[in-house]
Design a protein around this motif. Structure first.
Motif, mmCIF file in Angstrom:
data_model
loop_
_atom_site.group_PDB
_atom_site.id
_atom_site.type_symbol
_atom_site.label_atom_id
_atom_site.label_comp_id
_atom_site.label_asym_id
_atom_site.label_seq_id
_atom_site.Cartn_x
_atom_site.Cartn_y
_atom_site.Cartn_z
ATOM 1 N N LEU A 47 -0.821 18.024 29.904
ATOM 2 C CA LEU A 47 -0.062 17.061 30.699
ATOM 3 C C LEU A 47 0.192 17.557 32.118
ATOM 4 O O LEU A 47 0.311 16.753 33.049
ATOM 5 N N LYS B 99 -4.444 9.297 35.923
ATOM 6 C CA LYS B 99 -3.779 8.812 34.718
ATOM 7 C C LYS B 99 -4.181 9.697 33.550
ATOM 8 O O LYS B 99 -5.342 10.121 33.450
ATOM 9 N N ALA B 100 -3.233 9.964 32.662
ATOM 10 C CA ALA B 100 -3.503 10.721 31.443
ATOM 11 C C ALA B 100 -3.197 9.828 30.244
ATOM 12 O O ALA B 100 -2.109 9.250 30.154
ATOM 13 N N LEU C 203 -2.310 16.946 35.432
ATOM 14 C CA LEU C 203 -2.346 15.677 36.144
ATOM 15 C C LEU C 203 -2.127 15.883 37.639
ATOM 16 O O LEU C 203 -1.133 16.466 38.064
ATOM 17 N N ASP D 140 1.474 6.251 34.518
ATOM 18 C CA ASP D 140 0.572 7.369 34.797
ATOM 19 C C ASP D 140 0.230 8.158 33.547
ATOM 20 O O ASP D 140 -0.824 8.792 33.481
ATOM 21 N N VAL D 141 1.129 8.156 32.567
ATOM 22 C CA VAL D 141 0.888 8.848 31.306
ATOM 23 C C VAL D 141 1.191 7.887 30.161
ATOM 24 O O VAL D 141 2.249 7.256 30.143
ATOM 25 N N ILE E 91 6.073 7.203 32.007
ATOM 26 C CA ILE E 91 5.415 7.539 30.744
ATOM 27 C C ILE E 91 5.697 6.441 29.728
ATOM 28 O O ILE E 91 6.841 6.029 29.549
#
Length: 339
Positions: free
Chosen positions: A266, A274-275, A269, A146-147, A307
């Motif tokens: 951050l 997604k970042a 989110l 996701d990150v 992450i």
């Protein structure tokens, strides 16, 4: 390279009757020309067959590459010279480099040393192919996390691949919006003295993001999606107080954030988002009293589930050979005013 008269040669053929020949061969045989850069085998298309004539030692590898390219054609994927390069490299990596020309030709860019499947990204204008192993790992990290933090020098495709992944997700319907942002640190205190509205003042610092978008999607369509706020390109300050769900959120030039800005970004989110954070820690423009938010994030977030942190190196810089030679010349012979 001249043929060795004592070398065993072979003639064989591969059926291409069930695919569009243009997909496999490319416009003006561009894909075949790319393949010919690696092999001495000659390729002739005739009557639904691709006839191969060349050294016996190349036969197995050439056929394996062609099978993979044909599979992509059958799945409706666009085959490009970049994809040919990637598939040759993938086959050689798996086979241990059995080909007779294991090196890339002199006029090519960095070879993609990619294990397993070569992943491509389909954007409205082109198919994007990762050219190095780290670029492939970057796309896989985006796919499964996701990150993602991607750290490395300029020219390694950090932002370009992130935008490509976001566009593919948007076009396929997996996400409903894209948010592209970066800090306008370069403007410093002079921002208020620039002419125009605030948007006109910060747009020059967002230009690299626009350029990536226009390269992958027709300009009119991109402008329409920006007007409809399906694609948002904005300075980092506009992110405060928001929660972004069902979106791809990309923070570019993140080395110029401070820790509070990075934390703010951050925590924007939302669900199904997604970042992707990109930056070059060797190009920090912050005042010396500030710690880079990207540097701190790399330390704090290492090992956190969901992450991924991907590092690019100079080996991942993809530029035309002439540009690389110019850069090397400046590095080897620094000028009088250079430190």
């Amino acid at each position: 390279m001249k043929n060795n008269p004592k070398e065993e040669r072979t003639d064989c053929s591969v059926s291409i009757e069930d695919v569009d020949p243009l997909c496999l061969l490319g416009p003006a045989d561009a894909n075949l020309n790319a393949l010919s850069r690696y092999y001495r085998t000659r390729f002739v298309c005739r009557g639904g067959q691709l006839i191969l004539s060349g050294p016996k030692s190349e036969e197995t590898e050439v056929q394996e590459v062609l099978v993979r390219l044909l599979d992509r054609c059958r799945r409706g994927e666009a085959v490009t010279p970049d994809l040919v390069d990637a598939e040759v490299s993938r086959v050689r990596r798996v086979s241990g480099g059995r080909g007779t020309r294991s090196e890339l030709p002199d006029n090519s860019v960095t070879s993609p040393h990619v294990p397993g499947e070569v992943r491509t990204l389909r954007t409205p204008r082109k198919v994007i192919v990762p050219k190095t192993r780290n670029q492939q790992d970057y796309l896989e990290a985006i796919r499964h996390n996701d990150v993602v933090l991607c750290i490395g020098p300029a020219g390694t495709g950090k932002t370009y691949l992130a935008v490509a992944a976001a566009l593919e997700s948007l076009v396929s319907g997996r996400s409903s919006r894209i948010v592209l942002t970066r800090p306008a640190v370069e403007a410093g205190e002079s921002l208020g003295y620039l002419p125009g509205t605030f948007k006109e003042k910060v747009d020059p610092y967002l230009r690299p993001l626009y350029d990536a978008l226009f390269d992958m999607m027709p300009m009119e369509r991109t402008k329409r999606l920006i007007e409809e706020e399906v694609i948002e390109v904005a300075p980092l300050a506009f992110m405060r107080g928001r929660t972004l769900s069902d979106a791809y959120i990309i923070l570019d030039e993140a080395q110029n954030t401070i820790p509070t800005q990075m934390r703010m970004f951050l925590t924007r989110l939302g669900w199904s988002s997604k970042a992707i954070v990109t930056g070059d820690v060797t190009q920090i423009d912050l005042a010396q009293t500030h710690v880079s938010g990207l540097v701190e994030a790399e330390e704090r977030l290492r090992g956190v589930p969901g992450i991924a942190i991907v590092h690019m190196t100079k080996a991942d810089v993809v530029r035309p050979p002439l540009v690389s030679r110019i850069i090397k010349a400046y590095e080897d012979r620094p000028g009088k005013n250079e430190g």
